[in-house]
Design an enzyme around this catalytic site. Structure first.
Site, PDB file in Angstrom:
ATOM      1  N   SER A 228       0.809  -1.218   0.000  1.00 44.34           N
ATOM      2  CA  SER A 228       0.000   0.000   0.000  1.00 44.34           C
ATOM      3  C   SER A 228       0.842   1.268   0.000  1.00 44.34           C
ATOM      4  O   SER A 228       0.307   2.371   0.048  1.00 44.34           O
ATOM      5  CB  SER A 228      -0.924   0.007   1.226  1.00 44.34           C
TER       6      SER A 228
ATOM      7  N   THR B  99      -1.432   3.676   4.901  1.00 40.72           N
ATOM      8  CA  THR B  99      -0.516   4.799   4.693  1.00 40.72           C
ATOM      9  C   THR B  99       0.569   4.703   5.741  1.00 40.72           C
ATOM     10  O   THR B  99       0.286   4.380   6.890  1.00 40.72           O
ATOM     11  CB  THR B  99      -1.257   6.141   4.856  1.00 40.72           C
TER      12      THR B  99
ATOM     13  N   THR C 203       1.857   6.945   0.373  1.00 39.63           N
ATOM     14  CA  THR C 203       0.888   5.889   0.103  1.00 39.63           C
ATOM     15  C   THR C 203       0.620   5.805  -1.390  1.00 39.63           C
ATOM     16  O   THR C 203       0.861   6.765  -2.133  1.00 39.63           O
ATOM     17  CB  THR C 203      -0.441   6.162   0.849  1.00 39.63           C
TER      18      THR C 203
ATOM     19  N   ARG D 237      -8.138  10.510  -8.102  1.00 38.23           N
ATOM     20  CA  ARG D 237      -8.429  10.677  -6.678  1.00 38.23           C
ATOM     21  C   ARG D 237      -7.158  10.964  -5.887  1.00 38.23           C
ATOM     22  O   ARG D 237      -6.120  10.357  -6.083  1.00 38.23           O
ATOM     23  CB  ARG D 237      -9.107   9.416  -6.147  1.00 38.23           C
TER      24      ARG D 237
ATOM     25  N   THR E 296      -4.085   7.040   9.407  1.00 40.96           N
ATOM     26  CA  THR E 296      -4.240   6.042   8.351  1.00 40.96           C
ATOM     27  C   THR E 296      -5.676   5.554   8.354  1.00 40.96           C
ATOM     28  O   THR E 296      -6.350   5.581   9.390  1.00 40.96           O
ATOM     29  CB  THR E 296      -3.283   4.855   8.563  1.00 40.96           C
TER      30      THR E 296
END
Length: 367
Positions: free
Chosen positions: A85, A217, A235, A245, A268
């Site tokens: 991630s 994140t 992230t 986005r 996060t």
């Protein structure tokens, strides 16, 4: 019950700790690094940089060791692709492309550098540092952010890997589920696009959250031996997000926040929901008013849960005295990693018990 106005400020507490005589075996709380999730390699790499600010030989302030530490830590996760991630090769969007968000903040000046929807550049955290130090802007995004990174000397590369391509194809084969589209035709809950706006009156839809398997994140706070605070994030965002986005990670006060007078915070989770309530800014400001890190973290989580009761997320908060705590909404298994002299210079993973929101309660109710 204690009076908030009678509480010792974190900055005063740190000064007392630094000035009072102490046994050589008693460690000072600073320098200190902490970050979201059990990613100790990132924490330790950042702490090794912070050690430059400790002892008799202290680098010139212009060297910004606190910022160097945050960059070293977040960049470590980018290279290691922490949990898939952070960094390249993870969280493909609807088109199968991986894009990156990152931010770095200097708690001395309150200056911020950030990038969002960064394409074809692996070094998102470094690009954010370039924005901080080589522009008067705060946030650059998209193709123009990529061009800026190239101008600063970074190389372009395809961020797609075999693994991210497999994730993307599996999503397509599952009728593009999960999906972040709403009020569109065809129905985004059952079909892939392309989508068009639904002409019907908008329904009152609960915004879809995420899960840990959707995205994480790395949010990091570093405090050097002199109390200089920096914070940063990196992230690759939410898997299967709508192209373009940008989440909470590059937004100061949402993904992270630093103030050398008070402390710092990292967050996060459901970025689209959490960024609307600026949990890290809120937590740091509560500490300025006298809240402990634990009280501030829980109050920030409560504030989000008031509007999004089932949101998935957690935050970690630290003051300039080195006191730290985390909080997470119910249903979020959350932990963070910390390293300092108090941990023997070794990363320590702290498990956070999910916090059941008190909704309208105040941290002062627990004071």
């Amino acid at each position: 019950m204690c009076c908030a106005s009678c509480a010792m400020s974190p900055l005063l507490l740190l000064l007392l700790l630094l000035l009072l005589p102490r046994a050589s075996s008693l460690p000072l709380p600073l320098p200190l690094v902490l970050n979201t999730w059990p990613w100790p390699n990132a924490t330790l790499n950042a702490f090794q940089v912070l050690l430059l600010s400790k002892g008799d030989v202290v680098p010139d302030a212009s060297q910004a060791v606190h910022l160097d530490a945050v960059l070293a830590g977040t960049a470590t996760c980018e290279r290691m692709q922490c949990d898939g991630s952070v960094g390249f090769g993870g969280s493909p969007d609807e088109n199968g492309e991986t894009t990156l968000d990152a931010m770095i903040m200097d708690g001395n000046t309150m200056d911020v550098g950030a990038v969002g929807n960064l394409r074809f550049i692996k070094d998102a955290a470094q690009t954010a540092r370039f924005v901080l130090e080589h522009t008067s802007h705060t946030l650059l995004a998209g193709n123009q952010a990529t061009q800026f990174a190239v101008d600063m000397g970074l190389a372009t590369t395809d961020l797609t890997t075999a693994q991210s391509e497999e994730i993307y194809q599996s999503w397509r084969n599952s009728n593009c589920q999960p999906n972040y589209r709403e009020n569109v035709t065809p129905n985004a809950k059952t079909s892939c696009g392309p989508y068009k706006p639904n002409a019907n009156i908008r329904e009152n839809i609960q915004k879809q959250g995420s899960s840990r398997h959707n995205h994480d994140t790395i949010a990091m706070v570093a405090i050097d031996a002199k109390g200089n605070v920096a914070a940063g994030t990196s992230t690759n965002g939410a898997s299967h997000k709508v192209p373009g986005r940008i989440g909470d990670a590059p937004i100061a006060g949402a993904g992270a926040y630093a103030d050398s007078e008070v402390g710092g915070c990292g967050a996060t989770g459901d970025g689209d929901q959490m960024m609307r309530l600026l949990p890290c800014f809120y937590a740091v400001e509560l500490m300025r008013q006298g809240a402990s890190p634990k009280q501030a973290a829980e109050a920030a989580v409560d504030r989000i849960a008031k509007y999004y009761p089932s949101f998935w997320g957690g935050i970690v908060v630290v003051n300039v005295a080195g006191e730290h705590a985390g909080a997470a909404n119910v249903g979020t298994p959350f932990s963070y990693t910390v390293v300092s002299d108090a941990t023997g210079g070794q990363p320590q993973i702290v498990t956070v018990t999910s916090h059941r929101s008190k909704l309208l309660s105040s941290w002062k109710d627990d004071a």
